[in-house]
Design a protein around this motif. Sequence first.
Motif, PDB file in Angstrom:
ATOM      1  N   GLY A  17      -1.249 -20.156  -4.008  1.00 32.55           N
ATOM      2  CA  GLY A  17      -1.791 -19.249  -5.005  1.00 32.55           C
ATOM      3  C   GLY A  17      -2.292 -17.931  -4.433  1.00 32.55           C
ATOM      4  N   ASP A  18      -2.499 -17.867  -3.100  1.00 30.26           N
ATOM      5  CA  ASP A  18      -3.052 -16.661  -2.478  1.00 30.26           C
ATOM      6  C   ASP A  18      -1.998 -15.599  -2.193  1.00 30.26           C
ATOM      7  OD1 ASP A  18      -5.457 -17.956  -2.572  1.00 30.26           O
ATOM      8  OD2 ASP A  18      -5.492 -18.471  -0.439  1.00 30.26           O
ATOM      9  N   VAL A  19      -0.944 -15.978  -1.505  1.00 31.69           N
ATOM     10  CA  VAL A  19       0.120 -15.049  -1.138  1.00 31.69           C
ATOM     11  C   VAL A  19       1.456 -15.784  -1.172  1.00 31.69           C
ATOM     12  CG1 VAL A  19      -1.334 -13.606   0.363  1.00 31.69           C
ATOM     13  CG2 VAL A  19      -0.100 -15.530   1.344  1.00 31.69           C
ATOM     14  N   SER A  20       2.535 -15.007  -1.166  1.00 33.80           N
ATOM     15  CA  SER A  20       3.857 -15.631  -1.104  1.00 33.80           C
ATOM     16  C   SER A  20       4.071 -16.222   0.281  1.00 33.80           C
ATOM     17  CB  SER A  20       4.941 -14.592  -1.398  1.00 33.80           C
ATOM     18  OG  SER A  20       5.028 -13.662  -0.331  1.00 33.80           O
ATOM     19  N   ALA A  21       5.017 -17.130   0.400  1.00 30.19           N
ATOM     20  CA  ALA A  21       5.326 -17.731   1.698  1.00 30.19           C
ATOM     21  C   ALA A  21       5.778 -16.654   2.684  1.00 30.19           C
ATOM     22  CB  ALA A  21       6.396 -18.801   1.545  1.00 30.19           C
ATOM     23  N   ARG A  22       6.531 -15.675   2.218  1.00 26.29           N
ATOM     24  CA  ARG A  22       6.982 -14.573   3.073  1.00 26.29           C
ATOM     25  C   ARG A  22       5.795 -13.780   3.608  1.00 26.29           C
ATOM     26  NH1 ARG A  22       7.911  -9.179   2.111  1.00 26.29           N
ATOM     27  NH2 ARG A  22       9.398  -8.205   3.498  1.00 26.29           N
ATOM     28  N   ASP A  23       4.872 -13.408   2.733  1.00 23.17           N
ATOM     29  CA  ASP A  23       3.695 -12.658   3.168  1.00 23.17           C
ATOM     30  C   ASP A  23       2.849 -13.475   4.145  1.00 23.17           C
ATOM     31  OD1 ASP A  23       4.443 -10.474   1.657  1.00 23.17           O
ATOM     32  OD2 ASP A  23       3.084 -10.934  -0.007  1.00 23.17           O
ATOM     33  N   TYR A  24       2.739 -14.769   3.876  1.00 23.87           N
ATOM     34  CA  TYR A  24       1.987 -15.647   4.771  1.00 23.87           C
ATOM     35  C   TYR A  24       2.618 -15.666   6.158  1.00 23.87           C
ATOM     36  CZ  TYR A  24       0.059 -19.912   6.817  1.00 23.87           C
ATOM     37  OH  TYR A  24      -0.537 -20.808   7.662  1.00 23.87           O
ATOM     38  N   LEU A  25       3.958 -15.818   6.228  1.00 26.19           N
ATOM     39  CA  LEU A  25       4.631 -15.856   7.524  1.00 26.19           C
ATOM     40  C   LEU A  25       4.507 -14.522   8.258  1.00 26.19           C
ATOM     41  CD1 LEU A  25       7.790 -17.997   6.781  1.00 26.19           C
ATOM     42  CD2 LEU A  25       5.850 -18.588   8.243  1.00 26.19           C
ATOM     43  N   GLU A  26       4.486 -13.401   7.540  1.00 25.22           N
ATOM     44  CA  GLU A  26       4.269 -12.104   8.189  1.00 25.22           C
ATOM     45  C   GLU A  26       2.858 -12.032   8.779  1.00 25.22           C
ATOM     46  OE1 GLU A  26       5.254  -9.029   5.387  1.00 25.22           O
ATOM     47  OE2 GLU A  26       7.396  -9.370   5.626  1.00 25.22           O
ATOM     48  N   GLN A  27       1.887 -12.607   8.085  1.00 21.35           N
ATOM     49  CA  GLN A  27       0.528 -12.651   8.616  1.00 21.35           C
ATOM     50  C   GLN A  27       0.473 -13.551   9.857  1.00 21.35           C
ATOM     51  OE1 GLN A  27      -2.573 -13.404   5.724  1.00 21.35           O
ATOM     52  NE2 GLN A  27      -1.425 -12.311   4.146  1.00 21.35           N
ATOM     53  N   VAL A  28       1.189 -14.661   9.813  1.00 19.51           N
ATOM     54  CA  VAL A  28       1.260 -15.543  10.982  1.00 19.51           C
ATOM     55  C   VAL A  28       1.914 -14.796  12.146  1.00 19.51           C
ATOM     56  CG1 VAL A  28       2.283 -17.658  11.937  1.00 19.51           C
ATOM     57  CG2 VAL A  28       1.257 -17.678   9.650  1.00 19.51           C
ATOM     58  N   GLU A  29       2.993 -14.053  11.868  1.00 22.91           N
ATOM     59  CA  GLU A  29       3.663 -13.272  12.919  1.00 22.91           C
ATOM     60  C   GLU A  29       2.689 -12.287  13.560  1.00 22.91           C
ATOM     61  OE1 GLU A  29       7.581 -10.399  13.374  1.00 22.91           O
ATOM     62  OE2 GLU A  29       6.483 -10.393  11.488  1.00 22.91           O
ATOM     63  N   ASN A  30       1.904 -11.583  12.749  1.00 24.82           N
ATOM     64  CA  ASN A  30       0.919 -10.642  13.290  1.00 24.82           C
ATOM     65  C   ASN A  30      -0.140 -11.357  14.112  1.00 24.82           C
ATOM     66  OD1 ASN A  30       2.019  -8.263  12.293  1.00 24.82           O
ATOM     67  ND2 ASN A  30       0.888  -8.384  10.383  1.00 24.82           N
ATOM     68  N   ALA A  31      -0.660 -12.459  13.587  1.00 22.67           N
ATOM     69  CA  ALA A  31      -1.705 -13.197  14.300  1.00 22.67           C
ATOM     70  C   ALA A  31      -1.171 -13.794  15.598  1.00 22.67           C
ATOM     71  CB  ALA A  31      -2.283 -14.297  13.413  1.00 22.67           C
ATOM     72  N   GLU A  32       0.040 -14.279  15.566  1.00 23.24           N
ATOM     73  CA  GLU A  32       0.638 -14.935  16.724  1.00 23.24           C
ATOM     74  C   GLU A  32       1.189 -13.924  17.728  1.00 23.24           C
ATOM     75  OE1 GLU A  32       1.923 -17.516  19.470  1.00 23.24           O
ATOM     76  OE2 GLU A  32       0.576 -17.933  17.817  1.00 23.24           O
ATOM     77  N   GLN A  33       1.477 -12.693  17.266  1.00 26.37           N
ATOM     78  CA  GLN A  33       2.125 -11.683  18.092  1.00 26.37           C
ATOM     79  C   GLN A  33       3.500 -12.166  18.530  1.00 26.37           C
ATOM     80  OE1 GLN A  33      -0.686 -10.477  21.233  1.00 26.37           O
ATOM     81  NE2 GLN A  33      -2.206 -11.527  19.983  1.00 26.37           N
ATOM     82  N   GLY A  34       4.164 -12.849  17.612  1.00 31.61           N
ATOM     83  CA  GLY A  34       5.489 -13.384  17.890  1.00 31.61           C
ATOM     84  C   GLY A  34       6.558 -12.589  17.168  1.00 31.61           C
TER      85      GLY A  34
END
Length: 167
Positions: A17-34
Amino acid sequence: WRDIETGVQTVGAYRSGDVSARDYLEQVENAEQGELFVSRDGEVVLKSRTTADAVNVVALFDDDDTDYPFSNVQVDANTVDAIRNSVAVRYATDTVTVEDSGSVAAYGRAQQSLNAQLIDDPADASAIGDARLAQTKDPRTRVRRLDVNVRADTSMVPTVAALELAD
């Protein structure tokens, strides 16, 4: 249809309900620096910072007939427009900004914002900013395009056909 590596950075859970799966994975990419991309097989791939930073030479290309030949190389050679020397990292409860004072003095301030709201530690947010600064604070030649003609040299087909975006 995914190949998601376990990363180094702990992030918050996905809530649909917070963000789309795509937006979530982009946030994970930023946090992970991957690196996040869609592979040639159509899978969503997330490489952790450990894998993304690993040097794994798959093929060498040159123009002196030593290795695989190439043509139509395009670079954004040392352009000042690509410099980002002030990075604002928004994390769960605040924003931290890191800068490289030498780069700012030499080229002027050029800011970039990253969304890392899945982490809640300001030290982790600073580390993300520092990692991005290391990549973007100075001008450097970046290859944007490199063409290879596999019909001219079919021996390179097995190697070149297996390359992914991050290789």
